[in-house]
Scaffold this motif. Structure first.
Motif, PDB file in Angstrom:
ATOM      1  N   LYS A 161      24.966  63.862  52.346  1.00  0.00           N
ATOM      2  CA  LYS A 161      25.534  62.764  52.742  1.00  0.00           C
ATOM      3  C   LYS A 161      25.893  61.749  51.546  1.00  0.00           C
ATOM      4  O   LYS A 161      26.978  61.155  51.619  1.00  0.00           O
ATOM      5  N   LEU A 165      29.796  60.521  50.790  1.00  0.00           N
ATOM      6  CA  LEU A 165      30.314  59.055  51.057  1.00  0.00           C
ATOM      7  C   LEU A 165      30.854  58.479  49.663  1.00  0.00           C
ATOM      8  O   LEU A 165      31.991  57.725  49.805  1.00  0.00           O
ATOM      9  N   TYR A 180      30.752  56.392  58.119  1.00  0.00           N
ATOM     10  CA  TYR A 180      29.226  56.211  58.202  1.00  0.00           C
ATOM     11  C   TYR A 180      28.936  55.544  59.420  1.00  0.00           C
ATOM     12  O   TYR A 180      27.819  56.004  60.211  1.00  0.00           O
TER      13      TYR A 180
END
Length: 293
Positions: A161, A165, A180
């Motif tokens: 993640k 991101l 998110y």
């Protein structure tokens, strides 16, 4: 003659009230007709646009990262977001025309991230991602929300993640934030997962002081409606049971979001005195799906 004239004068209040009532009824009927026409036109535009996305993806499914497909998908989203559909005085910030390269990069990134992923219908997953972005574009949301809609599933269920991101942040910082905000936690219990996700949605929405996370989630839900017929038996539930659960979730979780979005006038779909209602559209869509299932 005097009697007739006197009777006419005696009836004046009645005639006045009658014609006023008739005028008001005609005006109300006209307004309802106008609202209905905009509602139907927008609904049809959304449905047809999503169908075109699906057909486009099917036609290019062997090479979804090809520049030809990326250009076609970009043009479809630009057309969806065209200014002529809305009031003339909308700010340019609602439109993607000045960010064509960013739009291309976003579509390409989504194509790479969803490569090899398929919906239960057998169509590449990218169709759902682009459909979500298309819906947001057609409803006139700001560019970062449209792009976040295209990328809304790139963080959830990914093993890295942080890296994802960071990559989204490189496209546009606000995209990383909104993607998110709509990404569910990595837990198997669907009830608990939904609970945590919607707590996150509210938290991010409160922090941003807008309803854009909810808008992305509603668009995601609408895009899912077009795939509901292809739901298969899974996790001990029949396809019918899964469809019923999905519809229940739409009604209990997404309809309130749609209502709030309407209240905040977030959707600039207007024509003269007509205003598009996301709540009514979503409610009608759910009822239509229930009748078909």
């Amino acid at each position: 003659m005097r009697i007739i004239i006197k009777q006419y004068y005696d009836l004046r209040p009645f005639f006045l009230q009658f014609f006023v009532s008739l005028f008001m009824a005609m005006k109300l009927s006209n307004n309802l007709s106008q609202n209905l026409s905009l509602q139907l036109a927008t609904s049809l535009a959304l449905e047809q646009g999503v169908e075109q996305v699906h057909e486009m993806v099917k036609a290019h499914q062997d090479n979804l990262t090809h520049s030809g497909f990326i250009g076609e998908a970009k043009n479809h989203l630009l057309k969806a977001n065209k200014k002529g559909f809305f009031e003339k005085n909308l700010p340019d910030s609602h439109f993607l025309k000045n960010d064509k390269n960013l739009l291309e990069r976003t579509i390409l990134y989504a194509a790479h991230r969803h490569l090899g992923e398929y919906r239960e219908s057998g169509i590449p997953y990218l169709a759902h991602a682009l459909s979500t972005g298309f819906i947001l574009a057609r409803l006139g949301f700001p560019k970062e929300i449209i792009l976040s809609g295209i990328l809304h599933d790139t963080v959830e269920d990914t093993p890295d993640k942080t890296r994802t991101l960071n990559e989204l942040y490189g496209l546009m910082p606000s995209i990383a934030y909104y993607v998110y905000s709509v990404s569910g936690p990595d837990i198997k219990d669907s009830v608990e997962k939904d609970k945590q996700l919607y707590n996150r949605l509210h938290a991010f929405s409160d922090n941003a002081q807008n309803l854009f996370p909810q808008a992305i989630k509603v668009a995601d839900g609408i895009a899912n409606l077009y795939d509901i017929a292809s739901m298969q038996a899974k996790d001990g539930r029949t396809s019918t049971e899964r469809q019923a659960l999905f519809i229940a979730k739409m009604k209990t979780l997404l309809l309130p979001f749609a209502s709030k979005i309407d209240e905040e006038n977030l959707i600039p779909v207007k024509k003269k005195n007509e205003v598009f209602s996301l709540f009514e559209f979503l409610k009608d869509s759910i009822e239509e799906i229930k009748l078909q299932s």
